[in-house]
Design a protein around this motif. Structure first.
Motif, mmCIF file in Angstrom:
data_model
loop_
_atom_site.group_PDB
_atom_site.id
_atom_site.type_symbol
_atom_site.label_atom_id
_atom_site.label_comp_id
_atom_site.label_asym_id
_atom_site.label_seq_id
_atom_site.Cartn_x
_atom_site.Cartn_y
_atom_site.Cartn_z
ATOM 1 N N UNK A 45 54.687 41.501 31.389
ATOM 2 C CA UNK A 45 53.852 41.736 30.134
ATOM 3 C C UNK A 45 52.565 42.195 30.271
ATOM 4 N N UNK A 46 51.635 41.251 31.225
ATOM 5 C CA UNK A 46 50.087 41.784 31.397
ATOM 6 C C UNK A 46 50.077 42.999 32.180
ATOM 7 N N UNK A 47 51.082 43.242 32.919
ATOM 8 C CA UNK A 47 51.063 44.428 33.741
ATOM 9 C C UNK A 47 51.204 45.600 32.708
ATOM 10 N N UNK A 48 52.187 45.405 31.817
ATOM 11 C CA UNK A 48 52.218 46.761 30.556
ATOM 12 C C UNK A 48 51.074 46.684 29.912
ATOM 13 N N UNK A 49 50.399 45.459 29.288
ATOM 14 C CA UNK A 49 49.241 45.655 28.456
ATOM 15 C C UNK A 49 47.934 46.057 29.337
ATOM 16 N N UNK A 50 47.873 46.174 30.528
ATOM 17 C CA UNK A 50 46.801 46.288 31.263
ATOM 18 C C UNK A 50 46.699 47.800 31.681
ATOM 19 N N UNK A 51 48.177 48.427 31.986
ATOM 20 C CA UNK A 51 48.413 49.715 32.709
ATOM 21 C C UNK A 51 48.231 50.505 31.385
ATOM 22 N N UNK A 52 48.484 50.012 30.313
ATOM 23 C CA UNK A 52 48.496 50.967 29.346
ATOM 24 C C UNK A 52 47.405 50.815 28.146
ATOM 25 N N UNK A 53 46.382 49.927 28.603
ATOM 26 C CA UNK A 53 45.252 49.603 27.692
ATOM 27 C C UNK A 53 44.838 50.619 26.842
ATOM 28 N N UNK B 298 47.999 43.513 21.600
ATOM 29 C CA UNK B 298 46.614 43.887 21.229
ATOM 30 C C UNK B 298 45.669 44.508 22.360
ATOM 31 N N UNK B 299 46.166 44.749 23.479
ATOM 32 C CA UNK B 299 45.237 45.282 24.621
ATOM 33 C C UNK B 299 45.844 46.691 24.420
ATOM 34 N N UNK C 232 33.627 44.067 22.315
ATOM 35 C CA UNK C 232 33.928 45.600 22.650
ATOM 36 C C UNK C 232 34.737 45.965 23.813
ATOM 37 N N UNK C 233 36.127 46.114 23.698
ATOM 38 C CA UNK C 233 36.785 46.741 24.767
ATOM 39 C C UNK C 233 36.662 48.084 25.003
ATOM 40 N N UNK C 234 36.157 48.723 24.361
ATOM 41 C CA UNK C 234 36.137 50.364 24.540
ATOM 42 C C UNK C 234 34.546 50.676 24.308
#
Length: 1102
Positions: A684-692, A724-725, A848-850
């Motif tokens: 799930x984290x891999x999906x979140x970070x790969x497609x952040x 959220x990511x 800020x994530x972006x």
């Protein structure tokens, strides 16, 4: 020929008189149809009008053998098909036969009629096939519902086929040229009509780079359309490979412009991971005039804000060396000149620049500082200092003009060296980090009374978890400010931390001093391992190594070696835990093989505590590299039996595939199908970070699937949180997507929904997010309340009551939860952490994530992902500090100094002001109330005065000074009596100093450089027209802003601000103060023994 069955509607309407079916079918007619017939089709033949009420005659003519009759029938059917399509549909096979008859020369007309009939029947696929067969008769410029619908269908079909062909492994057959022709006609029509943004959108969807380039170059406003296309490429284009192709095209078009936008070019090149070209552009700019140099600095600051350490270091290393030690050779002599016109050696260049470079550090604006306390930016590169040497005798120079030319060249090279030094200081992070550190210190508005209240409440309950939470909250509240006053004032209370609590308390100093690169190691020296020997407590030593990583996070060139040696010199798993986390932070994303091997050796010891940190550290080292080492990590995760190690490796693997999007799908699929729920959790984290930040539909669909179907609560919770990511670039979408999940019967899903909203909507004060989180803050389950409180604090960061009334209510709710002795521990911990997040960084930072340019801040996203692991391991809470970004406007001139500069915030000051500090607790002895005088007392005093005056005595009560009327004077009495008599029944009370009338709040305010500018305030920032300085990038109202001086001949007035006391270099007065202050805390954190102190003296009241 296949004869299609008619729809029930057609069967019903065939044969019915025209008057009955005309209204029902007329709603199919487009408003812009060429037919003017409203109810009945009419023809004029001379003076008489012929009313056509049926198409049976025309249909019968289709069976004739003469081509002219068939042509006449088709022409009329094409004109009347909008009204007689039910009747025509009964004989559609005859029209199809005409189209298939190759001997019939009007086949295209038959195809057009058939296409319209199928359109009205709702068979759009068949309609499109025949429209393609109609050739030029299908006019894409026609403004009718039929044409617009089929053009849209045509474009959709073209997009589907073209995307499928581009993603196919094998070569696919070419597209139908007729389909391509229609799409190209539509694109040409958009461009001819001046609708270039529509053309760009269609070209991007169709993946037609040639048409995209044509649309941009034909536009009247090319820079604006380039910016629009760049924004679309980051938000709309989901395929990474095609996005890179678009960016390469944009770079080529940008560079072909008369005045290239180097800021946008370098942003594109950063997306493309091309440091060599960026270095070439920057080197060319600093060789130009002052304006070009300012542009180079602005580009470097923009790249720094994206926090991609590996890329920045690669750009810096590709720049030329900042040395000017080569002597000037005189033309024709073959030997170096012996005159004073030799190009100065590096020390001269650095010394000339050190004044500006050091001014950007923690002590930059202190005009009274001694020069000895200034540290040059390149002081750590002594190898550049090379004296000029000559192997041949000096030759005299006889040509004066040659001497002048050489002197001019020497001056130019010296200026170039200074600019290069400044540029490298920005790219290495030294300059912006020092400026940020100084801003956070000078503008710290943390409220220590909040922490004092929390501490007193925690002491009463003697709760270890809340004690640690208070230390976490203090660290976050003072993140980056270097202010550790609260810890120094409460050493006895702090010393209660034992074991892992002591580890966390020591690591908290790293958050407080984050970015203090020059003094980081000396600050933590009392807790660090000394010469390889163990200290009093391995927990404080491990926490100190973790703190060093937090101080040097993403900028650890100067500390990596020390951390590596500390890791090699210990076998204690606690110290190894801290060293691994510190190394991962300091070497974030550098893919350093030496560090990786040492961390892997720790992993292979199979120690649960050290192995978990090693797994996370391996991911931090390799973040975003998509390295094959992810396979090694996955293999070991299957071998080990320790859940902590598996969880650390699962998160580490997710970090490795950061930003890889579809290229990571194979590994993601492997993890999400694993039988081990911990590895599915990592998937799930891999999906979140790969497609952040991509808002990719496929990723969202997969996460939602696991959120409702997986058998593990951990996986379901993480799947919702991961949304959220993925949606952090479109925060307005997140509350809508997770709204139903927030009402789930499963508490883990509700927690995930709360955290997803907090991560995605951080700092936005979104009304939808607040509405979703409010009911969760009073949920029946304690950990759901904890997550909702933390998420609400993230959403409401830097929000005032004047902007959103929920802020005040939320602060009161936090205070109530903290003070309520019946509240459960988890909710209380969530409230304490929420207080720290709400006022993080001295109330001068937000999450800020972006970055402002649209690029994801890798350090921030990674920090937030690891922070969410605090569910299992509390010390990871400190990772949230990586996602903090200062909300500041810092204007700099060409010397990287801050000149005096004012600008306007065109909104009421209270909307974006600092929140007011809480009032101190009041006691009876300490508070002075306003003096009140009852009317009866005033009359009694007046009577006493009169009696005393009549008897000739002095004042009965305290006298008054000459010229001053007080309560005891006759004047004062008269005043009080008069005012009292005006009250109701003469018993009104008079209070000194009545309420003052509040002045009206202005509609704008003047801000001075540097200033706090929150993201929501940026759209209200305006620059004065008559200002001496103007920003190089006018559209940039916050962050590091390079200012162009319009009056360069006038003297420059610089800003003077406070500096951290620990900001001096080692050996200076400030450095000594830092070392002395650092030695004040070991007694609290370095000892394992603790005895409670006797209570303070108090007065017993029965």
């Amino acid at each position: 020929m296949v004869v299609r069955a008619l729809s029930p509607r057609v069967h019903h309407e065939v044969g019915v008189p025209r008057e009955k079916f005309a209204p029902a079918s007329s709603d199919r007619v487009a408003s812009g149809s060429s037919s003017a017939v409203a109810g009945l089709s009419q023809h004029r033949d001379g003076g008489t009008m012929t009313v056509v009420s049926t198409a049976s005659g025309l249909l019968a003519m289709l069976q004739e053998h003469h081509p002219a009759l068939k042509l006449h029938a088709l022409n009329n059917l094409n004109a009347f098909v909008d009204h007689f399509w039910p009747e025509v549909s009964t004989n559609i096979s005859a029209i199809e036969s005409l189209y298939e008859d190759e001997t019939f020369d009007q086949r295209q007309l038959a195809a057009l009629v058939a296409s319209k009939v199928f359109y009205y029947l709702g068979e759009l696929n068949d309609s499109l096939i025949y429209a393609l067969g109609a050739g030029p008769l299908f006019d894409v410029t026609e403004e009718s519902e039929y044409v617009q619908t089929l053009v849209a269908k045509c474009i959709d079909e073209y997009i589907h086929l073209n995307v499928k062909a581009s993603e196919a492994i094998e070569e696919s057959p070419p597209l139908d040229p007729r389909l391509v022709a229609i799409v190209e006609k539509m694109l040409d029509k958009c461009m001819s009509d001046g609708k270039f943004q529509q053309a760009v959108g269609i070209a991007l969807e169709c993946r037609r780079l040639d048409k995209l380039e044509e649309a941009i170059t034909k536009s009247e406003n090319i820079p604006s359309l380039l910016s629009y296309t760049l924004r679309l490429s980051q938000t709309f284009v989901t395929k990474r490979e095609f996005r890179h192709a678009v960016l390469r095209l944009l770079v080529r078009i940008y560079q072909s412009q008369p005045s290239p936008d180097y800021l946008s070019i370098c942003q594109c090149l950063m997306f493309l991971d091309d440091p060599g070209t960026v270095a070439t552009i920057l080197d060319g700019l600093i060789k130009g005039d002052k304006v070009d140099a300012l542009s180079a600095y602005q580009v470097a600051f923009d790249l720094f804000e994206n926090e991609y350490q590996l890329f920045l270091l690669q750009v810096r290393d590709r720049l030329p060396e900042a040395r000017v030690s080569t002597p000037v050779y005189v033309a024709g002599s073959g030997a170096p000149a012996a005159s004073p016109v030799t190009v100065p050696a590096q020390p001269v260049a650095v010394a000339a620049d050190s004044q500006a470079a050091a001014d950007s550090g923690p002590t930059s604006m202190d005009t009274s500082e001694e020069p000895s306390e200034r540290t040059p930016l390149l002081a750590h590169e002594p190898q550049h200092v090379q004296p000029a040497q000559s192997t041949s005798p000096a030759q005299p120079v006889h040509d004066p003009s040659q001497l002048m030319e050489d002197a001019a060249e020497s001056s130019e090279l010296s200026a170039y060296a200074q600019r290069l030094t400044r540029l490298k200081g920005i790219l290495s992070g030294e300059t912006p980090i020092n400026l940020t550190l100084q801003f956070l210190y000078s503008n710290n508005r943390s409220d220590l009374l909040i922490l004092k209240t929390i501490k007193q409440t925690v002491e009463l309950r003697n709760c270890r978890v809340c004690h640690s939470a208070t230390i976490y909250s203090n660290a976050l509240m003072h993140a980056g400010t270097t202010v550790d006053t609260f810890l120094r004032d409460n050493l006895d209370w702090l010393s209660r931390a034992t074991n892992w609590a002591k580890f966390s308390a020591t690591a908290g100093l790293g958050v407080i001093h984050r970015g203090h690169l020059q003094q980081g190691r000396s600050l933590m020296a009392p807790y660090l391992p000394q010469n390889g020997t163990g200290g009093a407590s391995p927990y404080s030593e491990g926490g100190a190594l973790y703190a060093l990583g937090l101080i040097h996070a993403n900028h650890g060139e100067g500390i990596k070696q020390f951390l590596l040696e500390s890791l090699r010199n210990t076998n204690n798993e606690v110290i190894q835990h801290g060293a691994c986390l510190g190394l991962g932070l300091a070497a974030l994303g550098t893919a350093d093989e030496e560090i990786y091997e040492d961390v892997k050796n720790v992993l292979y010891t199979d120690s649960a505590v050290a192995g978990e940190a090693a797994g996370i550290a391996m991911g931090l080292l390799m973040v975003g590299t998509a390295s094959e080492k992810a396979g090694e990590m996955l293999a070991y995760a299957h071998e080990t039996q320790h859940e902590k190690i598996i969880r650390g490796l699962a998160l580490g693997i997710a970090l490795v595939v950061y930003g890889q999007e579809e290229e990571a799908d194979t590994l993601i699929e492997q993890m999400t199908r694993d039988q081990d729920p911990i590895l599915r959790y990592g998937g799930m984290y891999a999906l979140a970070l790969a497609y952040r930040g991509t808002a990719n539909n496929s990723a969202i669909r997969r996460l939602l699937h696991f959120a409702v179907s997986d058998v593990s609560d951990d996986v379901r919770r993480t799947a919702v949180l991961a949304l959220g990511f993925v949606l952090c670039s479109e925060p307005e979408q997140t509350p809508r997507i997770v709204s139903l999940l927030s009402e789930s019967y499963n508490a883990h899903v509700r927690y995930g929904a709360a955290m997803a909203v907090g991560i995605s909507c951080a700092g936005t004060a979104s009304g939808e997010a607040i509405s979703l989180l409010e009911p969760l803050t009073s949920d029946a389950v304690d950990f759901v309340r904890q997550g909702a409180l933390i998420a609400m604090a993230m959403v409401l960061m830097q929000t005032t009551e004047a902007r959103d009334s929920h802020v005040g209510a939320f602060r009161r709710q936090l205070e109530k939860i903290i003070l309520d002795k019946h509240e459960d521990t988890m909710s209380k911990m969530g409230a304490i952490l929420a207080q720290g997040i709400l006022d993080a960084g001295g109330r001068n930072v937000t999450i800020m994530l972006q970055s402002r340019s649209g690029h994801d801040r890798m350090t921030a996203v990674v920090g937030m992902a690891v922070f969410s692991q605090f569910w299992y391991w509390y010390p990871l809470i400190y990772f949230i500090s990586l996602s903090f970004a200062p909300t500041a406007f810092i204007g700099l001139n060409h010397e990287l100094r801050m000149p005096r500069f004012e600008f306007i915030s065109d909104i009421r000051p209270s909307v974006f002001a600092y929140p007011p500090s809480i009032a101190p607790a009041t006691t009876t002895s300490a508070v002075k109330f306003p003096t009140a005088v009852l009317s009866t007392s005033a009359r009694a005093k007046a009577r006493q005065k009169k009696e005393a005056a009549a008897s000739g005595k002095g004042p009965a009560l305290g006298g008054s000074s000459p010229g001053r009327a007080d309560v005891g004077s006759s004047e004062g009495t008269a005043d009080y009596s008069e005012s009292a008599s005006s009250g109701k029944d003469g018993t009104a009370m008079e209070v000194e100093g009545g309420p003052e009338k509040k002045a009206a709040e202005p509609n704008s305010e003047i801000l001075s450089n540097p200033a706090r500018v929150v993201p929501a305030q940026e759209k209200y920032i305006k620059f004065k027209e008559d200002s001496r300085y103007v920003p190089v990038k006018r559209s940039r109202p916050s962050g590091f802003v390079m200012l162009k001086d319009l009056e360069p001949t006038e003297p420059v007035e610089l800003v003077s601000t406070d500096s951290p006391i620990s900001g001096g270099a080692p050996g200076t007065a400030a450095g000594t103060a830092a070392a002395t202050a650092a030695n004040a805390l070991p007694s609290a954190l370095g000892s394992d023994d603790w005895d409670p102190q006797p209570p303070e003296p108090f007065e017993y009241v029965p």
